[in-house]
Design an enzyme around this catalytic site. Structure first.
Site, PDB file in Angstrom:
ATOM      1  N   ASP A 201      -3.365 -10.190  -2.047  1.00  0.00           N
ATOM      2  CA  ASP A 201      -1.941 -10.205  -1.606  1.00  0.00           C
ATOM      3  C   ASP A 201      -1.812  -8.903  -0.901  1.00  0.00           C
ATOM      4  O   ASP A 201      -2.625  -7.622  -1.077  1.00  0.00           O
ATOM      5  CB  ASP A 201      -1.337  -9.917  -3.049  1.00  0.00           C
ATOM      6  N   GLU A 244      -3.609 -12.424   2.914  1.00  0.00           N
ATOM      7  CA  GLU A 244      -2.243 -12.274   3.162  1.00  0.00           C
ATOM      8  C   GLU A 244      -2.095 -11.153   4.069  1.00  0.00           C
ATOM      9  O   GLU A 244      -1.973  -9.994   3.618  1.00  0.00           O
ATOM     10  CB  GLU A 244      -1.159 -12.298   2.097  1.00  0.00           C
TER      11      GLU A 244
HETATM   12  C1  GLC Z   1       3.385 -10.687  -1.284  1.00  0.00           C
HETATM   13  C2  GLC Z   1       3.706 -11.974  -2.178  1.00  0.00           C
HETATM   14  C3  GLC Z   1       5.175 -11.597  -2.412  1.00  0.00           C
HETATM   15  C4  GLC Z   1       5.228 -10.568  -3.156  1.00  0.00           C
HETATM   16  C5  GLC Z   1       4.594  -9.201  -2.896  1.00  0.00           C
HETATM   17  C6  GLC Z   1       4.442  -8.179  -3.603  1.00  0.00           C
HETATM   18  O1  GLC Z   1       3.808 -10.419  -0.102  1.00  0.00           O
HETATM   19  O2  GLC Z   1       3.667 -12.885  -1.364  1.00  0.00           O
HETATM   20  O3  GLC Z   1       5.617 -12.751  -3.173  1.00  0.00           O
HETATM   21  O4  GLC Z   1       6.629 -10.129  -3.634  1.00  0.00           O
HETATM   22  O5  GLC Z   1       3.424  -9.473  -2.352  1.00  0.00           O
HETATM   23  O6  GLC Z   1       3.492  -8.076  -4.743  1.00  0.00           O
END
Ligand code: GLC
Length: 545
Positions: A201, A244
């Site tokens: 993440d 991500e």
């Molecule tokens: C990432 C997730 C999102 C979340 C953020 C904070 O971007 O995809 O849903 O709010 O992290 O953890």
């Protein structure tokens, strides 16, 4: 690593949130037992790997991305025992599982943070603090409109703490070796329970040095990625890291390294250009989006997706381009757009429920370079609920049947309302119904995934864009050894006659992959001439004789 061992390069990922997938015990909240009971649906679709959104104990102020115990299961979703049963049942069906690793930040309710608020505690340095409010405190917010700063004062610590995301999500201090050791323990824990890897993440923020420059001595932040990878590979050789990282094309190589850092990255650049191409009904932005980021190294792979659980982030496009997308897909910007970044809608409503167009968009997702990531509900064309706040609009419960509450739960109080009005209501859009209709989206997607696997080139093949003489007709070829397959998509609402330059394949005979009954013309003089209906598409083999 032998080429055949790289399972992630021809994986079909399926992403879901346990909380909204299926409720077995009737308390209104999806759970691991419910998910386990639905594994045949996922395996039947042809997915090969499930990505689970966070399922850890949480105050749930950010859909579980605010973790308060990294070593447990949210009691609303089940127990660690249920988790292990789920993993075993998935494995029985040949399904791998990867889980969200949320370690850029924790919940402010996490015991680590509660201890850290005492400046004299050993935990204090697990987070990022400052005595003064830094001057750039209102820069770099992730949720503009919902967030006012990235540094918030803590009364107990009498210092400011850094939080890239919501104020209840303090950032961990990645420069602290104890934090890094703990992250490894977390990874080691879930690997022992049978997961095949992690979605990292918020990767760019995880490795950033904001607020910790002096401590970290400006070490190369990307080196952390190498450390993660080394640790992971020692613990489980076939496990993968999927990041991500919505980063600029030029930064991509830092994440993949020469194949010794991350295995996979979501292709955000392609994603945003794809939507621009859909909005314009022109191939040029799509070709640009494909060619902008450098190709991953041999061991790397893109994760190709249309929508995820967040807003459709369009920050890599220009303001004018974003406006074009808004006009096409989020005309009521007030209700359909969020954080100044993009639509909070699912694909089918953005495409006005046009079945041919929706199918064409999913066909792109399944044939473009990379491993596709299907988000639960996409296989049946689920919609969104704009009456729900922010990103919750796209997080409604899975629609299984036309039974009350979509067959998601037997409780009359689902954790989140199911969609029960409009064209995407569960009475009309559900798994049961589509399973009985041979021409449904669900049945088409199963066939398309099988065709993709049989062609055996779309995932890890070498690809190139094919020249066409039509501005709305995009075509590409993926090839590997003697095998090759092409996909051609008409992005426009008008019929298209297009000539594809297939001179490199002049000696081959195109064979349709999706509807083998449908004949295709031959390649003459290096050209294949095709006529495509509005939003029409074809996939075909071009194997060496
Ligand atoms: C990432 C997730 C999102 C979340 C953020 C904070 O971007 O995809 O849903 O709010 O992290 O953890």
């Amino acid at each position: 690593m032998s080429v055949r061992d790289r399972w992630y390069q021809d994986a079909v990922l399926y992403c879901l949130d346990v909380e909204t997938y299926h409720d077995a015990n009737g308390d209104g909240v999806g759970d691991f037992a419910g998910l386990t009971a639905k594994l045949d649906h996922i395996a039947g679709l042809g997915a090969t790997c499930i990505w689970l959104l966070p399922f850890y104990p949480t105050p749930n102020r950010d859909n579980g991305y605010d973790v308060c115990d990294h070593y447990a299961v949210d009691p609303r979703l089940g127990t660690l025992g249920d988790f292990v049963e789920f993993i075993r049942a998935a494995e029985d069906r040949g399904l791998r599982v990867i889980v969200d690793l949320v370690v850029n930040h924790t919940s402010d309710q996490h015991p680590w943070f509660q201890e850290a608020r005492d400046p004299d505690s050993d935990r204090h340095d697990w987070y990022v603090w400052s005595d003064e409010k830094p001057e750039d405190a209102d820069e770099g917010m992730i949720f503009p409109g919902e967030q006012e700063t990235v540094w918030t004062y803590d009364r107990k610590a009498k210092r400011y703490y850094l939080h890239r995301f919501y104020e209840h999500q303090p950032d961990l201090n990645i420069a602290n070796p104890h934090v890094r050791a703990e992250i490894e323990r977390v990874m080691g824990f879930w690997l022992r329970l049978g997961v095949s890897g992690f979605r990292i993440d918020a990767a760019p923020f995880l490795i950033e040095h904001k607020g910790i420059d002096e401590v970290s001595g400006k070490a190369d932040p990307y080196e952390y990625l190498r450390d993660f990878r080394t640790f992971l590979s020692w613990r489980r050789g076939d496990a993968v890291l999927l990041a991500e990282a919505n980063v600029a094309p030029g930064e991509v190589p830092h994440y993949f390294g020469d194949g010794e850092k991350l295995h996979m990255l979501f292709n955000f650049v392609l994603n945003q250009h794809l939507f621009l191409a859909l909005a314009r009904q022109r191939k040029a932005p799509l070709e640009r989006g494909l060619l902008l980021p450098p190709k991953p190294p041999d061991e790397g792979q893109w994760a190709t997706f249309l929508r995820n659980h967040d807003e459709l982030a369009l920050g890599r496009l220009t303001e004018a381009q974003r406006d074009e997308i808004a006009e096409a897909f989020a005309p009521d910007r007030e209700s359909m757009w969020v954080y100044d970044r993009g639509p909070r809608r699912r694909v089918p409503p953005m495409l006005d429920g046009d079945a041919a167009r929706v199918r064409m968009a999913y066909s792109l997702m399944l044939s473009l370079p990379g491993s596709p990531v299907i988000r639960y509900g996409e296989e049946i064309g689920m919609g969104d609920d704009l009456s729900l706040p922010e990103r919750t609009a796209v997080r409604t419960p899975m629609q299984w049947s036309d039974k009350p509450n979509a067959g998601f739960t037997s409780s009359d109080e689902p954790v989140r309302p199911v969609i029960d009005s409009g064209p995407f209501r569960y009475q009309a859009v559900n798994v049961d119904r589509q399973r009985r209709e041979p021409d449904s989206l669900l049945m088409w997607m199963e066939r398309a995934i099988r065709a993709r696997k049989e062609a055996d080139v779309f995932g890890r093949g070498d690809w190139h864009v094919v020249d066409t003489d039509h501005a709305a007709v995009f075509a590409h070829v993926c090839k590997r050894g003697g095998r090759a397959a092409a996909a051609v998509h008409n992005l426009s609402d008008a019929e298209a006659e297009a000539a594809l330059d297939l001179s490199a394949y002049a000696d081959r005979t195109p064979l349709d992959l999706l509807d083998p009954g449908d004949g295709l013309p031959g390649i003459t003089g290096g050209t294949l001439s095709l006529s495509l209906p509005p939003y029409g598409f074809r996939w075909f083999r071009l194997d060496r004789a």
